[in-house]
Design a protein around this motif. Structure first.
Motif, short mmCIF file in Angstrom:
data_model
loop_
_atom_site.label_atom_id
_atom_site.label_comp_id
_atom_site.label_asym_id
_atom_site.label_seq_id
_atom_site.Cartn_x
_atom_site.Cartn_y
_atom_site.Cartn_z
N PRO A 80 36.61 41.15 35.62
CA PRO A 80 37.75 42.01 35.93
C PRO A 80 39.07 41.60 34.90
CG PRO A 80 38.14 40.12 37.38
CD PRO A 80 36.80 39.81 36.39
N GLY A 81 38.77 40.82 33.96
CA GLY A 81 39.85 40.19 33.22
C GLY A 81 40.81 39.25 33.93
N ALA A 82 42.03 39.15 33.41
CA ALA A 82 42.64 38.16 33.86
C ALA A 82 42.90 38.31 35.67
CB ALA A 82 44.29 38.17 33.52
N VAL A 83 42.83 37.17 36.34
CA VAL A 83 43.00 37.23 37.65
C VAL A 83 44.69 37.08 38.01
CG1 VAL A 83 42.56 35.96 40.05
CG2 VAL A 83 40.77 36.32 38.03
N ASP A 84 45.23 38.39 37.96
CA ASP A 84 46.57 38.49 38.06
C ASP A 84 47.16 39.33 39.15
OD1 ASP A 84 45.64 40.89 37.25
OD2 ASP A 84 46.63 41.11 35.32
N GLY A 85 46.27 39.98 40.11
CA GLY A 85 46.69 40.61 41.17
C GLY A 85 47.17 42.11 40.88
N ILE A 86 46.64 42.62 39.51
CA ILE A 86 47.01 43.99 38.94
C ILE A 86 45.80 44.43 38.88
CG2 ILE A 86 48.17 44.89 37.34
CD1 ILE A 86 50.00 42.79 36.89
N PHE A 87 45.58 45.71 39.60
CA PHE A 87 44.31 46.25 39.49
C PHE A 87 44.40 47.44 38.37
CE2 PHE A 87 40.83 48.00 42.46
CZ PHE A 87 39.94 48.62 41.83
N ALA A 121 35.04 46.72 36.34
CA ALA A 121 34.16 45.63 37.03
C ALA A 121 33.76 45.92 38.27
CB ALA A 121 35.05 44.17 36.95
N LEU A 122 34.66 46.54 39.13
CA LEU A 122 34.25 46.82 40.45
C LEU A 122 33.23 48.02 40.57
CD1 LEU A 122 34.81 46.61 43.48
CD2 LEU A 122 36.69 48.19 43.21
N GLY A 160 34.70 53.04 42.24
CA GLY A 160 35.95 52.03 41.55
C GLY A 160 37.07 51.92 42.74
N VAL A 161 36.86 51.97 44.01
CA VAL A 161 37.73 51.87 45.16
C VAL A 161 37.19 50.80 46.06
CG1 VAL A 161 39.10 52.81 47.08
CG2 VAL A 161 38.60 54.17 44.89
N ALA A 162 38.01 49.69 46.43
CA ALA A 162 37.57 48.75 47.08
C ALA A 162 37.89 49.01 48.62
CB ALA A 162 38.26 47.53 46.72
N ASP A 163 36.97 49.79 49.33
CA ASP A 163 36.93 50.07 50.57
C ASP A 163 36.24 49.22 51.55
OD1 ASP A 163 34.53 50.84 49.92
OD2 ASP A 163 34.46 52.91 50.03
N ALA A 164 36.14 49.70 52.74
CA ALA A 164 35.79 48.96 53.81
C ALA A 164 34.01 48.43 53.46
CB ALA A 164 35.66 49.42 55.25
N ILE A 165 33.27 49.28 52.80
CA ILE A 165 32.06 48.94 52.56
C ILE A 165 32.07 47.97 51.42
CG2 ILE A 165 29.71 49.76 51.15
CD1 ILE A 165 30.20 52.58 52.46
#
Length: 293
Positions: free
Chosen positions: A100-107, A114-115, A128-133
Motif C-alpha cells: 500500500p506504500g507508506a504505512v501512514d494512515g492515509i488512504f 493494493a486493496l 477498493g472499499v474496506a467494508d465489512a466483508i
C-alpha cells in the motif's frame, strides 16, 4: 450539490463537514458554517485524494466526499480516509503481500490499488472499499498487539472478535460489531476454556488464543429461485442478521435469483463432530458452545 467555499453556510456545508469527520479530518464544529478549519480540512482531504488543493468543494471534491456522507460507519474505509484504522489496514495489506506504500494512515491511490488487488486475489467484490466483508477476510493479517476490547467497544474489531468466537464454538449472539452482554459472556467462557484470566477484556493473550479461529473465510452464494434469507442462513449455520451485516441492502425482504451474497464460514458448525473449546456439543445459550457443534 452547489460549489462551496469559505464563507458559505447552510445544510450542504453541514453535509460536507459530516463527511470530513467520517473520513478522519477535523473541520471544527459541524455547524453548517464554512470557516477556516473547514477550509483547512478540505485542503487536506483534497491532497489525500489527489485533487487540486484549493479548499473549494466543487464537483470533483464532492464526488469523493459524498460516499462518506452516505456511509455512517467511519470504519468503512475508502480513498480519502485517514486515521488509525487506515494504518491497521495498510499494515494488514503489507502482511498479506500487497504493497500500500507508506504505512501512514492515509488512504491514497496506492492503498486503494493494493486493496483492490487483495480483494481480487481473495475472490470478493473488487470495490477498493474496506467494508465489512473485506475486514473479515483481511482479519488474519491484522496486528492485534495494541487492540484492546471490552464491553461497550464497537466497530470492525468487535465484529472480527465475534466471528472468531463463533468459529471457536462460543456464541456471542449477533455478529454486529457491538460488544454487549452476549459477547462478554462468550469471551469469559472462551477465556476460562483456554486457561486465561477470565476478565472479559480482549487483550494480547486473548487475541493470541483466538488467532486459530480468525480464519478470514467467506463464501459466495448465488441466490436461486425459491431461496429466502432464512433458508440461506439455515444452510450455512448462520443468521439472517449476520448475512445482512456483510451484505447490506435497502429492503432485506426482497432477494432475487442471480444475486450473490457473501456468507461468513462458521468453522464450528462445518465441523459438527468438534466438541469445541468448552468441551460440549450442545448449549446454545449466550457464552456457551454453539448448537450442533
Amino acid at each position: 450539490m452547489r460549489i462551496l467555499r469559505r464563507g458559505d453556510t447552510g445544510s450542504d456545508v453541514r453535509v460536507a463537514q459530516t463527511a470530513l469527520v467520517r473520513a478522519g479530518y477535523d473541520p471544527g464544529a459541524v455547524d453548517g458554517v464554512f470557516g477556516a478549519r473547514t477550509e483547512s480540512a478540505v485542503i487536506q482531504f483534497q491532497g489525500t485524494v489527489g485533487l487540486t488543493q484549493d479548499g473549494i468543494i466543487g464537483p470533483n471534491t464532492w464526488a469523493y466526499l459524498e460516499p462518506f456522507a452516505m456511509e455512517p460507519n467511519p470504519e468503512v474505509l475508502r480513498i480519502g480516509s485517514r486515521g488509525e484504522m487506515v494504518r491497521a489496514l495498510q499494515t494488514a495489506l503489507k502482511a498479506a503481500g500487497f504493497d500500500p506504500g507508506a504505512v501512514d494512515g492515509i488512504f491514497g491511490a496506492r492503498t486503494k490499488a493494493a486493496l483492490e488487488a487483495f480483494q481480487k486475489a481473495k475472490g470478493i467484490p473488487v470495490t477498493g472499499v474496506a467494508d465489512a466483508i473485506t475486514w473479515l477476510v483481511i482479519a488474519p493479517y491484522i496486528d492485534y498487539t495494541n487492540v484492546v476490547l471490552r464491553r461497550g467497544s464497537t466497530g470492525m474489531y468487535v465484529m472480527i472478535l465475534q466471528s472468531a468466537l463463533v468459529n471457536a464454538c462460543f456464541n456471542p449472539g449477533v455478529i454486529d460489531g457491538v460488544f454487549g452482554a452476549n459477547t462478554l459472556a462468550a469471551v469469559l467462557a472462551f477465556q476460562r476454556a483456554k486457561g486465561l484470566t477470565a476478565d472479559g477484556i480482549v487483550g494480547p493473550r486473548t487475541w493470541a488464543a483466538l488467532k486459530p479461529y480468525i480464519t478470514g473465510k467467506v463464501v459466495p452464494y448465488t441466490v436461486k429461485a425459491g431461496d429466502t434469507l432464512y433458508s440461506i442462513a439455515a444452510a450455512y449455520h448462520t443468521t439472517v442478521s449476520d448475512i445482512l451485516k456483510l451484505n447490506p441492502r435497502a429492503d432485506p425482504n426482497r432477494i432475487y435469483p442471480g444475486e450473490v451474497f457473501y456468507i461468513p464460514v462458521n468453522s464450528c458448525s462445518t465441523n459438527p463432530g468438534n466438541p469445541g473449546p468448552g468441551g460440549g456439543t450442545g448449549g446454545g445459550g449466550s457464552g456457551g458452545t454453539n448448537p450442533g457443534c
